[in-house]
Each structure stands twice: as C-alpha cells, then as structure tokens.
Design an enzyme around this catalytic site. Structure first.
Site, PDB file in Angstrom:
ATOM      1  N   GLU A  53       3.463  -8.482   6.442  1.00 56.55           N
ATOM      2  CA  GLU A  53       2.515  -8.359   5.325  1.00 56.55           C
ATOM      3  C   GLU A  53       1.393  -9.390   5.361  1.00 56.55           C
ATOM      4  O   GLU A  53       1.619 -10.582   5.646  1.00 56.55           O
ATOM      5  CB  GLU A  53       3.265  -8.494   4.001  1.00 56.55           C
ATOM      6  CG  GLU A  53       2.407  -8.207   2.753  1.00 56.55           C
ATOM      7  CD  GLU A  53       3.248  -7.816   1.573  1.00 56.55           C
ATOM      8  OE1 GLU A  53       3.679  -8.721   0.832  1.00 56.55           O
ATOM      9  OE2 GLU A  53       3.513  -6.604   1.408  1.00 56.55           O
ATOM     10  N   LYS A  55      -0.781 -11.360   3.018  1.00 55.41           N
ATOM     11  CA  LYS A  55      -0.574 -11.738   1.621  1.00 55.41           C
ATOM     12  C   LYS A  55      -1.139 -13.143   1.397  1.00 55.41           C
ATOM     13  O   LYS A  55      -0.620 -14.115   1.932  1.00 55.41           O
ATOM     14  CB  LYS A  55       0.926 -11.716   1.330  1.00 55.41           C
ATOM     15  CG  LYS A  55       1.370 -12.037  -0.061  1.00 55.41           C
ATOM     16  CD  LYS A  55       2.905 -11.968  -0.130  1.00 55.41           C
ATOM     17  CE  LYS A  55       3.410 -12.081  -1.549  1.00 55.41           C
ATOM     18  NZ  LYS A  55       4.905 -12.030  -1.591  1.00 55.41           N
ATOM     19  N   LYS A 115      -0.659  -1.909   0.285  1.00 56.55           N
ATOM     20  CA  LYS A 115       0.308  -2.469  -0.675  1.00 56.55           C
ATOM     21  C   LYS A 115      -0.420  -2.720  -1.984  1.00 56.55           C
ATOM     22  O   LYS A 115      -1.218  -3.648  -2.137  1.00 56.55           O
ATOM     23  CB  LYS A 115       0.854  -3.778  -0.114  1.00 56.55           C
ATOM     24  CG  LYS A 115       2.083  -4.281  -0.850  1.00 56.55           C
ATOM     25  CD  LYS A 115       3.268  -3.467  -0.514  1.00 56.55           C
ATOM     26  CE  LYS A 115       4.631  -4.093  -0.730  1.00 56.55           C
ATOM     27  NZ  LYS A 115       4.786  -5.467  -0.985  1.00 56.55           N
ATOM     28  N   GLU A 164       9.870   2.290  -3.617  1.00 59.74           N
ATOM     29  CA  GLU A 164      10.495   0.989  -3.863  1.00 59.74           C
ATOM     30  C   GLU A 164      11.332   0.979  -5.134  1.00 59.74           C
ATOM     31  O   GLU A 164      10.881   1.418  -6.197  1.00 59.74           O
ATOM     32  CB  GLU A 164       9.406  -0.083  -3.961  1.00 59.74           C
ATOM     33  CG  GLU A 164       9.902  -1.479  -4.224  1.00 59.74           C
ATOM     34  CD  GLU A 164       8.774  -2.483  -4.271  1.00 59.74           C
ATOM     35  OE1 GLU A 164       8.099  -2.675  -3.237  1.00 59.74           O
ATOM     36  OE2 GLU A 164       8.546  -3.066  -5.343  1.00 59.74           O
ATOM     37  N   ASN A 185      13.711  -3.816  -3.304  1.00 65.14           N
ATOM     38  CA  ASN A 185      13.019  -5.086  -3.467  1.00 65.14           C
ATOM     39  C   ASN A 185      13.989  -6.118  -4.016  1.00 65.14           C
ATOM     40  O   ASN A 185      14.551  -5.929  -5.108  1.00 65.14           O
ATOM     41  CB  ASN A 185      11.805  -4.937  -4.398  1.00 65.14           C
ATOM     42  CG  ASN A 185      10.792  -6.042  -4.166  1.00 65.14           C
ATOM     43  OD1 ASN A 185      11.169  -7.170  -3.828  1.00 65.14           O
ATOM     44  ND2 ASN A 185       9.515  -5.718  -4.301  1.00 65.14           N
ATOM     45  N   GLU A 215      13.126  -5.658   1.178  1.00 65.08           N
ATOM     46  CA  GLU A 215      11.837  -6.278   0.868  1.00 65.08           C
ATOM     47  C   GLU A 215      12.009  -7.580   0.098  1.00 65.08           C
ATOM     48  O   GLU A 215      12.877  -7.677  -0.778  1.00 65.08           O
ATOM     49  CB  GLU A 215      10.994  -5.329  -0.011  1.00 65.08           C
ATOM     50  CG  GLU A 215      10.761  -3.958   0.537  1.00 65.08           C
ATOM     51  CD  GLU A 215      10.020  -3.088  -0.486  1.00 65.08           C
ATOM     52  OE1 GLU A 215       9.221  -3.622  -1.276  1.00 65.08           O
ATOM     53  OE2 GLU A 215      10.267  -1.862  -0.494  1.00 65.08           O
ATOM     54  N   SER A 216      11.213  -8.576   0.408  1.00 65.71           N
ATOM     55  CA  SER A 216      11.052  -9.796  -0.390  1.00 65.71           C
ATOM     56  C   SER A 216      12.156 -10.825  -0.224  1.00 65.71           C
ATOM     57  O   SER A 216      13.330 -10.480  -0.082  1.00 65.71           O
ATOM     58  CB  SER A 216      10.932  -9.489  -1.902  1.00 65.71           C
ATOM     59  OG  SER A 216       9.797  -8.702  -2.165  1.00 65.71           O
TER      60      SER A 216
HETATM   61  O1  LIG Z   1       5.450 -11.573  -4.393  1.00 66.40           O
HETATM   62  C1  LIG Z   1       5.418 -11.614  -5.633  1.00 66.40           C
HETATM   63  O2  LIG Z   1       5.446 -12.686  -6.291  1.00 66.40           O
HETATM   64  C2  LIG Z   1       5.341 -10.342  -6.443  1.00 66.40           C
HETATM   65  C3  LIG Z   1       5.363 -10.425  -7.838  1.00 66.40           C
HETATM   66  C4  LIG Z   1       5.283  -9.254  -8.590  1.00 66.40           C
HETATM   67  C5  LIG Z   1       5.179  -8.003  -7.965  1.00 66.40           C
HETATM   68  C6  LIG Z   1       5.177  -7.919  -6.565  1.00 66.40           C
HETATM   69  C7  LIG Z   1       5.258  -9.080  -5.809  1.00 66.40           C
HETATM   70  N1  LIG Z   1       5.228  -9.039  -4.428  1.00 66.40           N
HETATM   71  C8  LIG Z   1       5.006  -7.833  -3.693  1.00 66.40           C
HETATM   72  C9  LIG Z   1       6.075  -7.691  -2.680  1.00 66.40           C
HETATM   73  O3  LIG Z   1       6.864  -6.811  -2.767  1.00 66.40           O
HETATM   74  C10 LIG Z   1       6.101  -8.746  -1.613  1.00 66.40           C
HETATM   75  O4  LIG Z   1       4.784  -9.152  -1.340  1.00 66.40           O
HETATM   76  C11 LIG Z   1       6.740  -8.315  -0.304  1.00 66.40           C
HETATM   77  O5  LIG Z   1       7.990  -7.692  -0.546  1.00 66.40           O
HETATM   78  C12 LIG Z   1       6.946  -9.539   0.584  1.00 66.40           C
HETATM   79  O6  LIG Z   1       7.699 -10.491  -0.143  1.00 66.40           O
HETATM   80  P1  LIG Z   1       7.847 -12.007   0.456  1.00 66.40           P
HETATM   81  O7  LIG Z   1       8.321 -11.876   1.896  1.00 66.40           O
HETATM   82  O8  LIG Z   1       8.877 -12.667  -0.442  1.00 66.40           O
HETATM   83  O9  LIG Z   1       6.499 -12.648   0.369  1.00 66.40           O
END
Ligand SMILES: O=C(O)c1ccccc1NCC(=O)[C@H](O)[C@H](O)COP(=O)(O)O
Length: 258
Positions: A53, A55, A115, A164, A185, A215-216
């Site tokens: 991603e 970001k 995204k 998601e 997520n 995810e995340s």
């Molecule tokens: O990343 C956030 O803080 C967030 C908060 C609210 C809604 C969506 C958010 N992020 C979008 C995503 O799903 C993430 O950017 C993506 O899954 C990657 O996550 P990470 O590896 O933890 O940066």
C-alpha cells in the site's frame, strides 16, 4: 460519531466538488476504453501474496511517510513481487489523491486497488477511469443492497472488488454477497483498535474459492507469518512498507513466507 463516520462525511463533502468538476458521462467515456487486469491469479500464487500500500498518513498513526514520488515507491513494490498495489486516494485523513493513483498507473503493470471509502457508484467509475483494476467495498460503510449493487457494477466494469469485513456478521455478508476477494481488517475502523487475532478467529468463516486477505496491523515478518499460518492467501500491508528503507526487499521477504 465513529472514526469511520467522520471519514465518510469528509469523503462525501469532497466528492461533491469532484462531481461538479467532472460528470459521470465523462468518466464513462474514459472507462469505455479501459480493460482492468485480473489480480486473482497472482493473489492465488504459491507463497504469501502481498498487496503493498501507498499510504502517507492515517487516522490511527497520523503522518507515516513523506511520499513525494508514489510511482517510484510502487515500482519498488512491483520489483519486490507485489501481487497488487493499493493506493490510498482519500485526501483528508490519508493525504492521498486520484493523482497518486494515475501516477502509479503510469509506472507499474501490476493490478492497482483504489483504496478509498466507496459510498456512491460514481466512485467506482472514478477509480476505473484513473486506471484501477480493483475497488474496495467496506461492508460496515454500505447497506446490503449497496454492497450487492456495487459488486454488480464492479463486475460490469471489469473491476475485482475486495470486500472488507471486521466482524463475523460482516464476513458472512461478504461471503453471501459472493465476494471473490474477502478481506478481514484487523483494525476496527470505528475505534481504530488493532488485533491480529481478528483474522485468526474469523478466517475459517471464509469458505469456498474466495481469496482470503489479512489487512492491517502487519508490522513484521512474524506478524505476516502468523497471518499465513491462520490461512491468509494475501496480506495488505501499508505502514511497515512505507516506513521501510528497502520496501522491495521486504515485499520479497513477505512473499517468501510459505
Ligand atoms: O490505517 C488507519 O488508521 C485507518 C483508520 C480508519 C480507516 C481505515 C484505516 N486504514 C485503511 C487500511 O485498511 C490500512 O491502510 C491497510 O489495511 C494497511 O494497514 P497498515 O499495514 O496497518 O498500515
């Protein structure tokens, strides 16, 4: 108002300005010549697939990385073997833009995920017009009929939708709607709490041929290995990669997790 509600309110406000600047008909003319790529073969490949991603910032962490050249970051992701690249286009909380998506589109050949927080059909046309191959549909942000309608429109446009979910009920809604890519997520978009156990506890609810995406909150190879062992076909990773000095090497290391 939850964090997700706040994000969507900003998305709707910004959308009005874009719709005034560019008509749906104009988007449809551009999309007529676009043939999205199918990301599923790469996402099903052996080993752990990576959706890498782009970001810059987020509601949970604020500023993450200064990304003046999203195209070169995306090229590094592609060089490392990313199956697809996710580009955040939401402006207010993630500091993204459709211009980022277009710049990345011009630089790489792997499938691109726009995204953003889709709450109108216009946004699906927008993503396709900017060169996206995938679209994100967040169950928590949509009614069941919107989810069904947007999946159908995505299919009509040739877009692959990543649906998601964050709760068991949302996973069931995504599965019952026929999601080909089903993302769990680990982040609660309403509270911002992150727990990798979320994917571990719900992955088994994803049955059939759907591709399972964790995810995340994946901040290390050990975290990714944990998702793989819990049944992930792919991981969607942002913070770890944008803060990484050698994202190509880290994508390759993630890919090597059998
Ligand atoms: O990343 C956030 O803080 C967030 C908060 C609210 C809604 C969506 C958010 N992020 C979008 C995503 O799903 C993430 O950017 C993506 O899954 C990657 O996550 P990470 O590896 O933890 O940066």
């Amino acid at each position: 108002m939850t964090v997700l509600d706040e994000i969507i309110a900003g998305v709707v406000a910004d959308l009005e300005a874009r719709q005034a600047a560019r008509s749906l008909e104009s988007l449809q003319e551009t999309v007529a010549g676009w043939r999205p790529r199918d990301p599923k073969p790469a996402l099903r490949a052996s080993g752990l697939s990576v959706i890498a991603e782009v970001k810059r910032a987020s509601p949970s962490k604020g500023h993450l990385a200064t990304i003046d050249d999203p195209a070169s970051l995306a090229q590094a992701y592609q060089d490392g073997g990313a199956a697809a690249i996710s580009v955040l286009t939401e402006a207010r909380r993630f500091r993204g833009s459709l211009a980022d998506l277009s710049a990345v589109r011009a630089a790489v050949s792997v499938p691109l995920l726009r995204k953003d927080f889709v709450v109108t059909e216009y946004q699906l046309w927008e993503g396709a017009a900017a060169g996206a191959d995938l679209a994100l549909l967040i169950v928590a942000a949509l009614t069941p009929s919107q989810l069904a309608d947007y999946l159908a429109l995505g299919h009509r446009l040739g877009l692959t939708c990543l649906v998601e979910a964050h709760t068991p009920d949302e996973v069931r809604q995504a599965r019952d709607a026929g999601a080909e890519l089903l993302g769990i997520n680990n982040r609660n978009l309403k509270t911002l709490d992150v727990d990798l156990a979320n994917f571990e506890q719900m992955a088994s609810l994803i049955d059939g041929d759907a591709i399972r995406v964790a995810e995340s909150g994946i901040l290390s190879l050990d975290d990714a290995r944990r998702m793989r062992e819990a049944g992930a076909d792919a991981v969607l990773v942002g913070e770890l990669l944008v803060r990484d000095g050698d994202p190509a090497a880290t994508v390759a290391a993630l890919r090597s997790l059998a």
